[in-house]
Design a protein around this motif. Structure first.
Motif, PDB file in Angstrom:
ATOM      1  N   MET A 212      35.550   9.800  66.433  1.00  0.00           N
ATOM      2  CA  MET A 212      34.893   8.920  65.465  1.00  0.00           C
ATOM      3  C   MET A 212      34.961   7.455  65.889  1.00  0.00           C
ATOM      4  O   MET A 212      34.046   6.677  65.605  1.00  0.00           O
ATOM      5  CB  MET A 212      35.524   9.084  64.078  1.00  0.00           C
ATOM      6  CG  MET A 212      35.186  10.384  63.388  1.00  0.00           C
ATOM      7  SD  MET A 212      35.593  10.368  61.616  1.00  0.00           S
ATOM      8  CE  MET A 212      37.335   9.947  61.652  1.00  0.00           C
ATOM      9  N   TRP A 216      29.561   4.131  65.587  1.00  0.00           N
ATOM     10  CA  TRP A 216      29.440   2.997  64.660  1.00  0.00           C
ATOM     11  C   TRP A 216      29.745   3.511  63.266  1.00  0.00           C
ATOM     12  O   TRP A 216      29.101   4.445  62.778  1.00  0.00           O
ATOM     13  CB  TRP A 216      28.022   2.415  64.697  1.00  0.00           C
ATOM     14  CG  TRP A 216      27.732   1.428  63.585  1.00  0.00           C
ATOM     15  CD1 TRP A 216      28.510   0.384  63.193  1.00  0.00           C
ATOM     16  CD2 TRP A 216      26.577   1.408  62.724  1.00  0.00           C
ATOM     17  NE1 TRP A 216      27.925  -0.299  62.143  1.00  0.00           N
ATOM     18  CE2 TRP A 216      26.739   0.312  61.835  1.00  0.00           C
ATOM     19  CE3 TRP A 216      25.447   2.207  62.616  1.00  0.00           C
ATOM     20  CZ2 TRP A 216      25.795   0.002  60.866  1.00  0.00           C
ATOM     21  CZ3 TRP A 216      24.503   1.890  61.646  1.00  0.00           C
ATOM     22  CH2 TRP A 216      24.665   0.797  60.780  1.00  0.00           C
ATOM     23  N   GLU A 217      30.745   2.925  62.610  1.00  0.00           N
ATOM     24  CA  GLU A 217      31.117   3.367  61.271  1.00  0.00           C
ATOM     25  C   GLU A 217      31.411   2.162  60.383  1.00  0.00           C
ATOM     26  O   GLU A 217      32.177   1.274  60.759  1.00  0.00           O
ATOM     27  CB  GLU A 217      32.339   4.283  61.307  1.00  0.00           C
ATOM     28  CG  GLU A 217      32.696   4.847  59.939  1.00  0.00           C
ATOM     29  CD  GLU A 217      33.932   5.733  59.943  1.00  0.00           C
ATOM     30  OE1 GLU A 217      34.292   6.242  58.862  1.00  0.00           O
ATOM     31  OE2 GLU A 217      34.542   5.901  61.017  1.00  0.00           O
ATOM     32  N   THR A 218      30.822   2.174  59.206  1.00  0.00           N
ATOM     33  CA  THR A 218      31.025   1.098  58.240  1.00  0.00           C
ATOM     34  C   THR A 218      32.100   1.503  57.231  1.00  0.00           C
ATOM     35  O   THR A 218      32.449   2.682  57.098  1.00  0.00           O
ATOM     36  CB  THR A 218      29.718   0.790  57.491  1.00  0.00           C
ATOM     37  OG1 THR A 218      29.334   1.933  56.712  1.00  0.00           O
ATOM     38  CG2 THR A 218      28.600   0.460  58.472  1.00  0.00           C
ATOM     39  N   THR A 246      25.667  12.857  64.565  1.00  0.00           N
ATOM     40  CA  THR A 246      26.800  12.564  63.671  1.00  0.00           C
ATOM     41  C   THR A 246      28.059  13.290  64.149  1.00  0.00           C
ATOM     42  O   THR A 246      28.948  13.595  63.349  1.00  0.00           O
ATOM     43  CB  THR A 246      26.472  12.966  62.225  1.00  0.00           C
ATOM     44  OG1 THR A 246      26.103  14.352  62.190  1.00  0.00           O
ATOM     45  CG2 THR A 246      25.349  12.119  61.652  1.00  0.00           C
ATOM     46  N   PHE A 249      31.719  13.126  62.715  1.00  0.00           N
ATOM     47  CA  PHE A 249      31.671  12.576  61.361  1.00  0.00           C
ATOM     48  C   PHE A 249      31.384  13.715  60.379  1.00  0.00           C
ATOM     49  O   PHE A 249      30.274  14.254  60.362  1.00  0.00           O
ATOM     50  CB  PHE A 249      30.604  11.481  61.255  1.00  0.00           C
ATOM     51  CG  PHE A 249      30.952  10.238  62.028  1.00  0.00           C
ATOM     52  CD1 PHE A 249      31.804   9.287  61.491  1.00  0.00           C
ATOM     53  CD2 PHE A 249      30.456  10.033  63.305  1.00  0.00           C
ATOM     54  CE1 PHE A 249      32.138   8.150  62.199  1.00  0.00           C
ATOM     55  CE2 PHE A 249      30.785   8.893  64.027  1.00  0.00           C
ATOM     56  CZ  PHE A 249      31.634   7.949  63.474  1.00  0.00           C
ATOM     57  N   ASN A 252      32.365  11.676  56.307  1.00  0.00           N
ATOM     58  CA  ASN A 252      31.998  10.260  56.275  1.00  0.00           C
ATOM     59  C   ASN A 252      30.680   9.972  56.981  1.00  0.00           C
ATOM     60  O   ASN A 252      30.437   8.848  57.406  1.00  0.00           O
ATOM     61  CB  ASN A 252      33.116   9.415  56.892  1.00  0.00           C
ATOM     62  CG  ASN A 252      33.522   9.924  58.280  1.00  0.00           C
ATOM     63  OD1 ASN A 252      33.131  11.020  58.694  1.00  0.00           O
ATOM     64  ND2 ASN A 252      34.307   9.145  58.993  1.00  0.00           N
ATOM     65  N   TYR A 253      29.821  10.974  57.140  1.00  0.00           N
ATOM     66  CA  TYR A 253      28.505  10.740  57.735  1.00  0.00           C
ATOM     67  C   TYR A 253      27.571  10.144  56.681  1.00  0.00           C
ATOM     68  O   TYR A 253      27.765  10.348  55.474  1.00  0.00           O
ATOM     69  CB  TYR A 253      27.928  12.043  58.292  1.00  0.00           C
ATOM     70  CG  TYR A 253      27.624  13.076  57.226  1.00  0.00           C
ATOM     71  CD1 TYR A 253      26.347  13.183  56.676  1.00  0.00           C
ATOM     72  CD2 TYR A 253      28.610  13.938  56.769  1.00  0.00           C
ATOM     73  CE1 TYR A 253      26.063  14.111  55.685  1.00  0.00           C
ATOM     74  CE2 TYR A 253      28.339  14.878  55.787  1.00  0.00           C
ATOM     75  CZ  TYR A 253      27.073  14.961  55.251  1.00  0.00           C
ATOM     76  OH  TYR A 253      26.794  15.884  54.269  1.00  0.00           O
ATOM     77  N   ASP A 316      26.297   4.425  53.451  1.00  0.00           N
ATOM     78  CA  ASP A 316      27.264   3.928  54.426  1.00  0.00           C
ATOM     79  C   ASP A 316      27.672   5.100  55.323  1.00  0.00           C
ATOM     80  O   ASP A 316      27.083   6.177  55.260  1.00  0.00           O
ATOM     81  CB  ASP A 316      28.497   3.331  53.718  1.00  0.00           C
ATOM     82  CG  ASP A 316      29.139   4.309  52.737  1.00  0.00           C
ATOM     83  OD1 ASP A 316      29.060   5.537  52.964  1.00  0.00           O
ATOM     84  OD2 ASP A 316      29.720   3.867  51.733  1.00  0.00           O
ATOM     85  N   GLY A 317      28.700   4.895  56.163  1.00  0.00           N
ATOM     86  CA  GLY A 317      29.221   6.002  56.958  1.00  0.00           C
ATOM     87  C   GLY A 317      29.188   5.741  58.447  1.00  0.00           C
ATOM     88  O   GLY A 317      29.144   4.590  58.898  1.00  0.00           O
ATOM     89  N   GLY A 318      29.214   6.851  59.209  1.00  0.00           N
ATOM     90  CA  GLY A 318      29.335   6.725  60.657  1.00  0.00           C
ATOM     91  C   GLY A 318      28.334   7.562  61.423  1.00  0.00           C
ATOM     92  O   GLY A 318      27.990   8.682  61.031  1.00  0.00           O
TER      93      GLY A 318
END
Length: 330
Positions: A212, A216-218, A246, A249, A252-253, A316-318
């Protein structure tokens, strides 16, 4: 909190091994092999780890010099490019770091430059401190293929990172179908609204994401809206296929994503980031799933050639990787 120079966040590291960079020679690497100098991960220190040559160190380290002269190391850059800045990292080297360093560059079609190649100084001799990251601007605007790091007189450097713009001869690529967002072709992130757990540059790097942290993850969004990132394509082109990965992820995707695009021509990064919210839709909102690969082609809008793309994730997510396959245009 230390603020990184702009060149670190704006340009790729041309000395990164996974992009194709290689350490091709060193005058001496008795204590720690030269290949570790361009490792992608941050250097680590393991207190009780020793090998046959002495204390194990995560970097390049030469023996104590007992003759006149100094040590140097040559790195073949992943791609020819224009250099904007360099990081010389001596983290964990305390009583064995070099007091000073300088940098030269050359252009050579050989993997290891010939002895008579012309080396040009791009960073004059600079003082170094132990256990510290050092950042230096490079004002030279020529295209280079190799750099030579000089250390005075000997010692250890944990990492060398060389930030710059990739130079590609596009005349031979007209009509070719390539990943126009790819870092190795010169695609670059211009900015995003959040990169708490991972930066947008990760999703346009080669290969499959390792974990992960390689995407890119917010952070978790607690307010209305959604997250986004803007990318400059390596070259304007007509996009034919989008792939969003993804991988890794799972909880948290992003629930959905969309793409906006434009053929911007000239424009500053700051202005493009402001205008991007109003760009035409290239791909309307599409559902995503956990730990998967999602491909889209027939739903793409016909916008003609585009040069910049905004990736929106909801809320949001990754994301692990983004591939934007398109045909190069004039």
């Amino acid at each position: 909190m230390n603020v990184l120079p702009e060149f670190v966040t704006r340009y790729p590291n041309l000395a990164e091994a996974r992009l194709g960079a290689k350490v091709v020679s060193a005058t001496d690497d008795f204590f720690a092999p030269k290949e570790r100098l361009i490792s992608r991960t941050d250097p680590v220190f393991i207190p009780d780890k020793y090998d046959d040559h002495g204390k194990w160190m995560d970097g390049w380290e030469s023996r104590r010099k007992r003759t006149p002269g100094h040590d140097h190391c040559v790195v073949k850059l992943a791609k020819p490019g224009r250099l904007h800045g360099v990081e010389i990292d001596t983290r964990h080297f305390t009583g064995n770091y070099p007091p000073a360093a300088s940098l030269e560059a050359c252009y050579s079609l050989d993997g290891c430059p010939a002895e008579d190649v012309a080396w040009i100084e791009v960073l004059p001799e600079e003082e170094l401190q132990g256990d510290r990251q050092h950042f230096f601007d490079i004002g030279n605007n020529q295209v280079w293929t190799h750099i030579r790091l000089h250390i005075y007189p000997d010692g250890g450097v944990a990492r060398l990172r060389v930030y710059g713009e990739i130079e590609v001869d596009w005349t031979s690529k007209q009509g070719a179908l390539i990943d126009l967002a790819a870092l190795e072709w010169g695609g670059m992130p211009l900015g995003c609204n959040d990169a708490h757990f991972g930066v947008p540059m990760n999703i346009i790097t080669p290969g499959v994401a390792e974990n992960m942290g390689d995407g890119w993850e917010t952070r978790r969004r607690r307010t209305p809206g959604h997250d986004w990132a803007v990318f400059a394509l390596a070259h304007p082109g007509v996009l034919e296929q989008v792939r969003i990965e993804t991988t890794h992820f799972k909880g948290n995707y992003p629930d959905r994503f969309s793409l906006q695009a434009i053929n911007a021509g000239a424009g500053t990064a700051e202005n493009l980031l402001i205008q991007a919210a109003d760009w035409p839709l290239l791909l309307p909102e599409q559902k995503l799933s956990a730990d998967g690969i999602h491909e889209f082609s027939d739903k793409l809008e016909n916008l003609g050639p585009v040069s910049h793309v905004r990736l929106n994730i909801y809320p949001d997510g990754g994301i692990a990787r983004m591939r934007l396959m398109g045909r190069v245009t004039d």
